[in-house]
Design a protein around this motif. Sequence first.
Motif, PDB file in Angstrom:
ATOM      1  N   LEU A  42       0.852  -1.185   0.000  1.00  0.00           N
ATOM      2  CA  LEU A  42       0.000   0.000   0.000  1.00  0.00           C
ATOM      3  C   LEU A  42       0.886   1.232   0.000  1.00  0.00           C
ATOM      4  O   LEU A  42       1.669   1.444   0.922  1.00  0.00           O
ATOM      5  CB  LEU A  42      -0.901  -0.018   1.237  1.00  0.00           C
ATOM      6  CG  LEU A  42      -1.731   1.237   1.522  1.00  0.00           C
ATOM      7  CD1 LEU A  42      -2.681   1.543   0.368  1.00  0.00           C
ATOM      8  CD2 LEU A  42      -2.501   1.078   2.832  1.00  0.00           C
TER       9      LEU A  42
ATOM     10  N   ALA B 217      -4.087   5.543   4.868  1.00  0.00           N
ATOM     11  CA  ALA B 217      -3.267   4.330   4.883  1.00  0.00           C
ATOM     12  C   ALA B 217      -3.684   3.406   6.017  1.00  0.00           C
ATOM     13  O   ALA B 217      -3.773   2.180   5.852  1.00  0.00           O
ATOM     14  CB  ALA B 217      -1.787   4.690   4.994  1.00  0.00           C
TER      15      ALA B 217
ATOM     16  N   ARG C 295      -5.248  -0.230   5.423  1.00  0.00           N
ATOM     17  CA  ARG C 295      -4.481  -1.346   6.000  1.00  0.00           C
ATOM     18  C   ARG C 295      -5.368  -2.224   6.874  1.00  0.00           C
ATOM     19  O   ARG C 295      -5.337  -3.458   6.775  1.00  0.00           O
ATOM     20  CB  ARG C 295      -3.319  -0.803   6.832  1.00  0.00           C
ATOM     21  CG  ARG C 295      -2.504  -1.886   7.554  1.00  0.00           C
ATOM     22  CD  ARG C 295      -1.746  -1.295   8.718  1.00  0.00           C
ATOM     23  NE  ARG C 295      -2.672  -0.676   9.674  1.00  0.00           N
ATOM     24  CZ  ARG C 295      -2.345   0.345  10.457  1.00  0.00           C
ATOM     25  NH1 ARG C 295      -1.145   0.880  10.416  1.00  0.00           N
ATOM     26  NH2 ARG C 295      -3.249   0.839  11.308  1.00  0.00           N
ATOM     27  N   ASP C 296      -6.185  -1.599   7.729  1.00  0.00           N
ATOM     28  CA  ASP C 296      -7.037  -2.365   8.637  1.00  0.00           C
ATOM     29  C   ASP C 296      -8.044  -3.218   7.869  1.00  0.00           C
ATOM     30  O   ASP C 296      -8.305  -4.369   8.243  1.00  0.00           O
ATOM     31  CB  ASP C 296      -7.767  -1.422   9.596  1.00  0.00           C
ATOM     32  CG  ASP C 296      -6.822  -0.781  10.607  1.00  0.00           C
ATOM     33  OD1 ASP C 296      -5.669  -1.246  10.729  1.00  0.00           O
ATOM     34  OD2 ASP C 296      -7.234   0.204  11.263  1.00  0.00           O
TER      35      ASP C 296
ATOM     36  N   LEU D 167      -6.088  -6.127   6.272  1.00  0.00           N
ATOM     37  CA  LEU D 167      -5.730  -7.120   7.282  1.00  0.00           C
ATOM     38  C   LEU D 167      -6.949  -7.935   7.698  1.00  0.00           C
ATOM     39  O   LEU D 167      -6.873  -9.152   7.872  1.00  0.00           O
ATOM     40  CB  LEU D 167      -5.109  -6.424   8.501  1.00  0.00           C
ATOM     41  CG  LEU D 167      -3.725  -5.807   8.305  1.00  0.00           C
ATOM     42  CD1 LEU D 167      -3.323  -5.008   9.546  1.00  0.00           C
ATOM     43  CD2 LEU D 167      -2.677  -6.890   8.015  1.00  0.00           C
TER      44      LEU D 167
ATOM     45  N   GLN E  33      -1.649  -9.864   3.883  1.00  0.00           N
ATOM     46  CA  GLN E  33      -0.462  -9.293   4.501  1.00  0.00           C
ATOM     47  C   GLN E  33      -0.238  -7.923   3.862  1.00  0.00           C
ATOM     48  O   GLN E  33      -0.423  -7.765   2.653  1.00  0.00           O
ATOM     49  CB  GLN E  33       0.745 -10.191   4.272  1.00  0.00           C
ATOM     50  CG  GLN E  33       0.566 -11.607   4.805  1.00  0.00           C
ATOM     51  CD  GLN E  33       1.714 -12.505   4.429  1.00  0.00           C
ATOM     52  OE1 GLN E  33       2.884 -12.170   4.650  1.00  0.00           O
ATOM     53  NE2 GLN E  33       1.396 -13.666   3.859  1.00  0.00           N
ATOM     54  N   VAL E  34       0.174  -6.941   4.649  1.00  0.00           N
ATOM     55  CA  VAL E  34       0.235  -5.567   4.145  1.00  0.00           C
ATOM     56  C   VAL E  34       1.574  -4.910   4.515  1.00  0.00           C
ATOM     57  O   VAL E  34       1.996  -4.956   5.673  1.00  0.00           O
ATOM     58  CB  VAL E  34      -0.918  -4.705   4.707  1.00  0.00           C
ATOM     59  CG1 VAL E  34      -0.873  -3.302   4.103  1.00  0.00           C
ATOM     60  CG2 VAL E  34      -2.261  -5.354   4.449  1.00  0.00           C
ATOM     61  N   ASP E  35       2.219  -4.306   3.525  1.00  0.00           N
ATOM     62  CA  ASP E  35       3.361  -3.413   3.736  1.00  0.00           C
ATOM     63  C   ASP E  35       2.929  -2.023   3.301  1.00  0.00           C
ATOM     64  O   ASP E  35       2.151  -1.870   2.352  1.00  0.00           O
ATOM     65  CB  ASP E  35       4.574  -3.853   2.911  1.00  0.00           C
ATOM     66  CG  ASP E  35       5.089  -5.218   3.333  1.00  0.00           C
ATOM     67  OD1 ASP E  35       5.302  -5.414   4.533  1.00  0.00           O
ATOM     68  OD2 ASP E  35       5.261  -6.086   2.450  1.00  0.00           O
ATOM     69  N   ILE E  36       3.447  -0.987   3.974  1.00  0.00           N
ATOM     70  CA  ILE E  36       3.054   0.385   3.662  1.00  0.00           C
ATOM     71  C   ILE E  36       4.290   1.217   3.323  1.00  0.00           C
ATOM     72  O   ILE E  36       5.312   1.157   4.015  1.00  0.00           O
ATOM     73  CB  ILE E  36       2.302   1.031   4.837  1.00  0.00           C
ATOM     74  CG1 ILE E  36       0.994   0.278   5.127  1.00  0.00           C
ATOM     75  CG2 ILE E  36       1.992   2.507   4.540  1.00  0.00           C
ATOM     76  CD1 ILE E  36       0.204   0.840   6.295  1.00  0.00           C
TER      77      ILE E  36
END
Length: 244
Positions: free
Chosen positions: A19, A27, A31-32, A35, A40-43
């Motif tokens: 993201l 963001a 993200r929430d 999830l 799986q999330v990278d920012i």
Amino acid sequence: MSTQAASSVAEPGNRRILLVEDEQTIAGVVRDYLLKAGFQVDIAGDGFAALGLAASRQPDLVILDRMLPGLDGVEVCRRLRKSMGVPVIMLTALGTEDDRILGLEVGADDYVTKPFSPRELVLRVKSVLRRSIKEYTPEPPVEVSGFVLDPASRTVTHHGAPLALTVREFDLLAFLLRRPNQVFSREELIKAVWGWDFGDLSTVTVHVRRLREKIEDNPTRPELLKTVWGVGYRFDSGDSHAGK
């Protein structure tokens, strides 16, 4: 690969999303939701950080804000396209058609206009990922007019030369190669290829133009992917009996 193994590949928990958004509130909300959906999330908060994370984390999909500090989303998308085939959904606060088309022209697979529903964004993510996952069971390769399409590896060659296609470009070409000499409206294509019951039809127009740049000798005078004025598009195999 077995059906069970293929299914596990499609599970959100096995899919990593990058993201790229500099507004921390947005963001955090996105993200929430991702999830919660099991991803799986990278920012990343800027364009240069996005390129670094994309190289190191190898995401399955990138959600990319159009307006970023340092390096804007259009340039990030352009650079990603040169180095990897990851699907990209672009977020844009600029509502003009030209801005949306620019994102598509540099290789975005989809776009969402701000303000947007996080739930809708998650659905768009799932839709794009479904189309980017390799098909492990299935239809045989297609050979038409020098094109060889392999659905298992999601690769296409033209007279032996591999074509570098985005997820949507592959899907659009695959749909048309399987139905040579049949005419489809933009409405039919956006439903069949994108899975949308409604949407901006310029999305189809841009992808047709991008495909022509990759498969036609002269994209301004296409001999393969032709416009049927007032109706839509068809892939012309040169065989009037093909697809009938």
